[in-house]
Design a protein around this motif. Structure first.
Motif, mmCIF file in Angstrom:
data_model
loop_
_atom_site.group_PDB
_atom_site.id
_atom_site.type_symbol
_atom_site.label_atom_id
_atom_site.label_comp_id
_atom_site.label_asym_id
_atom_site.label_seq_id
_atom_site.Cartn_x
_atom_site.Cartn_y
_atom_site.Cartn_z
ATOM 1 N N MET A 100 17.803 -13.088 34.459
ATOM 2 C CA MET A 100 19.406 -12.320 34.629
ATOM 3 C C MET A 100 20.711 -12.806 33.379
ATOM 4 O O MET A 100 21.042 -14.201 33.978
ATOM 5 C CB MET A 100 19.615 -11.717 35.182
ATOM 6 C CG MET A 100 20.292 -10.951 35.301
ATOM 7 S SD MET A 100 20.942 -10.075 37.104
ATOM 8 C CE MET A 100 22.656 -9.195 36.553
ATOM 9 N N TYR A 101 21.240 -12.933 32.458
ATOM 10 C CA TYR A 101 22.331 -13.765 31.374
ATOM 11 C C TYR A 101 23.240 -12.155 31.715
ATOM 12 O O TYR A 101 23.457 -11.470 31.183
ATOM 13 C CB TYR A 101 22.008 -13.493 30.080
ATOM 14 C CG TYR A 101 22.718 -14.457 29.467
ATOM 15 C CD1 TYR A 101 22.164 -16.314 29.334
ATOM 16 C CD2 TYR A 101 23.888 -14.215 29.093
ATOM 17 C CE1 TYR A 101 23.731 -16.912 28.470
ATOM 18 C CE2 TYR A 101 24.264 -15.217 28.393
ATOM 19 C CZ TYR A 101 25.023 -16.129 28.252
ATOM 20 O OH TYR A 101 25.479 -16.297 26.975
ATOM 21 N N VAL A 102 25.025 -13.162 32.422
ATOM 22 C CA VAL A 102 25.941 -11.787 32.003
ATOM 23 C C VAL A 102 26.841 -12.753 31.465
ATOM 24 O O VAL A 102 26.813 -14.293 31.881
ATOM 25 C CB VAL A 102 26.455 -11.697 33.743
ATOM 26 C CG1 VAL A 102 27.388 -10.566 33.318
ATOM 27 C CG2 VAL A 102 25.016 -11.085 34.878
ATOM 28 N N CYS A 103 27.586 -12.062 29.907
ATOM 29 C CA CYS A 103 27.803 -12.936 29.509
ATOM 30 C C CYS A 103 29.585 -13.481 29.801
ATOM 31 O O CYS A 103 29.718 -12.516 30.765
ATOM 32 C CB CYS A 103 28.654 -11.882 27.802
ATOM 33 S SG CYS A 103 27.598 -11.470 27.093
ATOM 34 N N GLY A 104 29.752 -14.660 29.847
ATOM 35 C CA GLY A 104 31.136 -14.925 30.930
ATOM 36 C C GLY A 104 32.726 -15.163 30.131
ATOM 37 O O GLY A 104 32.735 -14.452 28.857
ATOM 38 N N PRO A 163 30.002 -5.409 18.289
ATOM 39 C CA PRO A 163 29.311 -6.542 17.988
ATOM 40 C C PRO A 163 28.506 -7.228 18.559
ATOM 41 O O PRO A 163 27.526 -7.752 18.263
ATOM 42 C CB PRO A 163 29.789 -6.796 16.640
ATOM 43 C CG PRO A 163 31.570 -7.233 17.654
ATOM 44 C CD PRO A 163 31.905 -6.144 18.280
ATOM 45 N N HIS A 164 29.068 -7.516 19.761
ATOM 46 C CA HIS A 164 28.376 -8.850 20.829
ATOM 47 C C HIS A 164 27.202 -9.168 20.966
ATOM 48 O O HIS A 164 26.159 -9.698 20.191
ATOM 49 C CB HIS A 164 29.499 -9.303 21.671
ATOM 50 C CG HIS A 164 28.786 -10.980 21.979
ATOM 51 N ND1 HIS A 164 29.067 -11.963 21.692
ATOM 52 C CD2 HIS A 164 28.371 -10.653 23.484
ATOM 53 C CE1 HIS A 164 28.553 -12.578 22.746
ATOM 54 N NE2 HIS A 164 28.426 -12.387 23.270
ATOM 55 N N HIS A 165 26.564 -7.864 21.608
ATOM 56 C CA HIS A 165 25.135 -7.632 21.926
ATOM 57 C C HIS A 165 24.374 -7.382 21.056
ATOM 58 O O HIS A 165 22.996 -7.930 20.994
ATOM 59 C CB HIS A 165 25.059 -7.125 23.387
ATOM 60 C CG HIS A 165 25.780 -7.563 24.383
ATOM 61 N ND1 HIS A 165 26.302 -6.848 25.256
ATOM 62 C CD2 HIS A 165 26.039 -8.809 24.585
ATOM 63 C CE1 HIS A 165 26.673 -7.570 26.524
ATOM 64 N NE2 HIS A 165 26.219 -8.367 25.806
ATOM 65 N N GLU A 166 24.992 -6.734 19.960
ATOM 66 C CA GLU A 166 24.080 -6.411 18.987
ATOM 67 C C GLU A 166 23.841 -7.537 18.018
ATOM 68 O O GLU A 166 23.111 -7.811 17.575
ATOM 69 C CB GLU A 166 25.104 -5.351 18.124
ATOM 70 C CG GLU A 166 23.833 -4.709 17.073
ATOM 71 C CD GLU A 166 23.154 -3.460 17.366
ATOM 72 O OE1 GLU A 166 23.698 -2.664 18.065
ATOM 73 O OE2 GLU A 166 21.903 -4.036 17.277
ATOM 74 N N ASN A 167 25.062 -8.407 18.089
ATOM 75 C CA ASN A 167 24.078 -9.768 17.281
ATOM 76 C C ASN A 167 23.705 -10.854 18.156
ATOM 77 O O ASN A 167 22.681 -11.833 17.638
ATOM 78 C CB ASN A 167 25.582 -9.874 16.829
ATOM 79 C CG ASN A 167 26.387 -9.489 15.888
ATOM 80 O OD1 ASN A 167 25.977 -8.428 15.403
ATOM 81 N ND2 ASN A 167 27.720 -9.520 15.697
ATOM 82 N N GLU A 168 23.973 -10.487 19.131
ATOM 83 C CA GLU A 168 22.850 -11.137 19.929
ATOM 84 C C GLU A 168 21.766 -11.238 19.930
ATOM 85 O O GLU A 168 20.533 -11.833 19.807
ATOM 86 C CB GLU A 168 23.004 -11.401 21.988
ATOM 87 C CG GLU A 168 24.210 -12.070 22.049
ATOM 88 C CD GLU A 168 24.133 -12.332 23.842
ATOM 89 O OE1 GLU A 168 23.451 -12.524 24.219
ATOM 90 O OE2 GLU A 168 25.376 -12.078 23.591
ATOM 91 N N VAL A 169 21.002 -9.694 19.960
ATOM 92 C CA VAL A 169 19.725 -9.335 19.829
ATOM 93 C C VAL A 169 19.367 -9.896 18.456
ATOM 94 O O VAL A 169 18.352 -10.124 18.347
ATOM 95 C CB VAL A 169 19.578 -7.501 19.356
ATOM 96 C CG1 VAL A 169 18.091 -7.394 19.359
ATOM 97 C CG2 VAL A 169 19.837 -6.799 21.230
HETATM 98 ZN ZN ZN Z 1 27.721 -13.371 25.532
#
Ligand code: ZN
Ligand code: AMP
Length: 476
Positions: free
Chosen positions: A25-29, A238-244
């Motif tokens: 599990m990864y949670v953005c900090g 955009p953060h998670h879209e860009n991570e994908v």
């Molecule tokens: Zn993040």
């Protein structure tokens, strides 16, 4: 069976782990440049509870949460206060850990920091360039969104829509000045400006963009494909879209199977945020009402429902939590004072009722972590306890009720000792990291920094001693 609402598919899905019995599990900090506000506390509490629930049913959870320790806002704060960015970062990491410790949030399995992950970040950008998914425009590296087929699949936005939605003047300005091929292309690496911290790279002396850090850290600590990726709903785009785009582009496999997003904590029906200036720090609210009340307040709503903050609602939460705590205290008292060691006849039937509370609690929690209804089961259990497990009840019966009560309350992390002693200190690994940094500072003849690290450790209750065999530390 645990069901999770997946932002990617917009429906609840059965959780199927990559590895049996394990959750990656990864949670953005947070970006560490000031005290967290109670809006930020929501994802901490929600995803800590998700983790606790998985653990309660037997999963081993590898929980990674980063600290963003290089960012414009950190640099600005350091400049304003005439301090180094490092000083600002150390201060707010310590304050954040203290705050969330007060919320009974468990430490992540690992808390990586961006500044310590540069080789991985640079390697990932190199891969993206090699694969034709990123390009260098005079020292700035952009992700080429048009070259990645699935761009928009998480937030359900298509490139044209994104483009047409943007302010025309802004689009034009970007196109003319930045060397971007497409207005939605985003920065993976940017050159430093005068006086900013920087790292060497094949493209320029500079630092990474915000999104790439999470892709690189998730890969390093959890692997190319992870089970759950989580954060507040503002991170979807955009953060998670860009991570994908980055992770799937670089690794060639699906990044995360389940995407979880908590709704906002609002104040006067507007999102509480640093930029709107309508925030209250967790510290102020925690000291006024109790940190446990903040935790209870958040879990009393479903994590995907917006939640409004107000003094009245906090007071109501305090009263409700008090009822649960009283239920626990009454049970403990009754157990200590009961003299009956054998179950009474009528208690045998009641004992059979007990597992039903747990079953219902688990049904709610397994249905996309419905903590609000799980709490209602705890209230029912308190009512049951107040009716049957009181004066005159037998020890084994009271004990069974109390054991179940403690178990359910612990899964939600609702009752715990308040005060500084709830703060977990630095782990051995973290202390060793500091010792290593101090050693490095000494080697570079930066004695002020070395002393600062020693003083910081002392504040955290850790004394270090230079011996011939090396540096020793002890907790005091
Ligand atoms: Zn993040
Ligand atoms: P930030 O420091 O703004 O990047 O936020 C850190 C975390 O808190 C992210 O997961 C955000 O989505 C989340 N967050 C920020 N503001 C709120 C809010 N008002 N309600 C709920 N979550 C929030």
């Amino acid at each position: 069976m645990i069901k999770i609402y997946n932002t990617l598919t917009k429906q609840k899905e059965e959780f199927k782990p990559i590895e049996p019995g394990k959750v990656r599990m990864y949670v953005c900090g947070p970006t560490v440049y000031n005290l967290i506000h109670i809006g930020n506390a929501r994802p901490y509490i929600v995803f800590d509870t998700v983790r606790r629930y998985f653990e309660s049913v037997g999963y081993e959870v590898n929980y990674v949460q980063n600290f963003t320790d290089v960012d414009d806002k950190i640099i600005k704060r350091a400049n304003e206060e005439n301090r180094t960015t490092n000083e600002v970062v150390e201060e707010y990491i310590a304050e954040t850990l203290k705050d969330v410790g007060h919320l009974n949030v468990h430490r992540a399995t690992c808390h990586p920091r961006v500044t310590e992950e540069m080789p991985q970040i640079i390697a990932m950008i190199e891969t993206l360039i090699e694969k034709g998914l990123a390009y260098d425009a005079e020292g700035t590296v952009y992700f080429d969104t048009a070259a990645f087929e699935g761009y928009g699949k998480l937030s359900k936005k298509v490139l044209e829509e994104l483009e047409s939605g943007r302010n025309e003047r802004e689009t034009l300005r970007h196109d003319l000045s930045s060397g971007k091929k497409h207005p939605m292309d985003f920065v993976l690496w940017k050159p430093k400006k005068e006086g900013e911290p920087y790292w060497e790279s094949p493209w320029s002396k500079g630092r990474p963009g915000w999104h790439i850090e999470c892709s690189a850290m998730a890969k390093r600590y959890l692997g190319d494909t992870i089970d759950i990726h989580a954060g507040g709903e503002d991170l979807v785009f955009p953060h998670h879209e860009n991570e994908v785009a980055q992770s799937e582009g670089a690794n060639g496999v699906e990044f995360a199977h389940y995407w979880m997003h908590n709704a906002f904590l609002n104040i006067d029906n507007k999102k509480m945020s640093k930029s709107l200036g309508n925030f209250k720090t967790l510290r102020d609210v925690g000291e006024a009402y109790g940190y446990d009340v903040v935790r209870f307040f958040m879990l009393n709503a479903h994590y995907r429902s917006p939640l409004n903050f107000s003094a009245e609602l906090m007071q109501a939460a305090a009263n409700s939590l008090e009822r649960i705590k009283n239920g626990g205290a009454t049970l403990t008292f009754a157990l200590e004072h009961s003299t009956l060691v054998e179950l009474k006849e009528e208690e045998r039937a009641l004992m059979e009722e007990l597992p039903k509370f747990e079953t219902r609690f688990n049904e709610f929690m397994s249905d996309d972590f419905n903590t609000a209804d799980a709490i209602s089961v705890i209230f029912e259990l308190v009512k049951f306890a107040n009716t049957y497990a009181k004066e005159g009840a037998s020890k084994p019966f009271i004990e069974a009720v109390l054991t179940l009560f403690n178990k359910l309350v612990d899964i939600l992390g609702l009752i715990y000792k308040q005060g500084d002693d709830t703060v977990e200190g630095l782990s051995d690994e973290e202390i060793k990291d500091y010792i290593e940094k101090r050693k490095q500072a000494k080697k570079e003849k930066n004695f002020a920094e070395a002393d600062r690290i020693r003083d910081y450790l002392k504040e955290q209750g850790v004394l270090i001693e230079d011996t011939r065999e090396g540096v020793r530390f002890k907790r005091v």
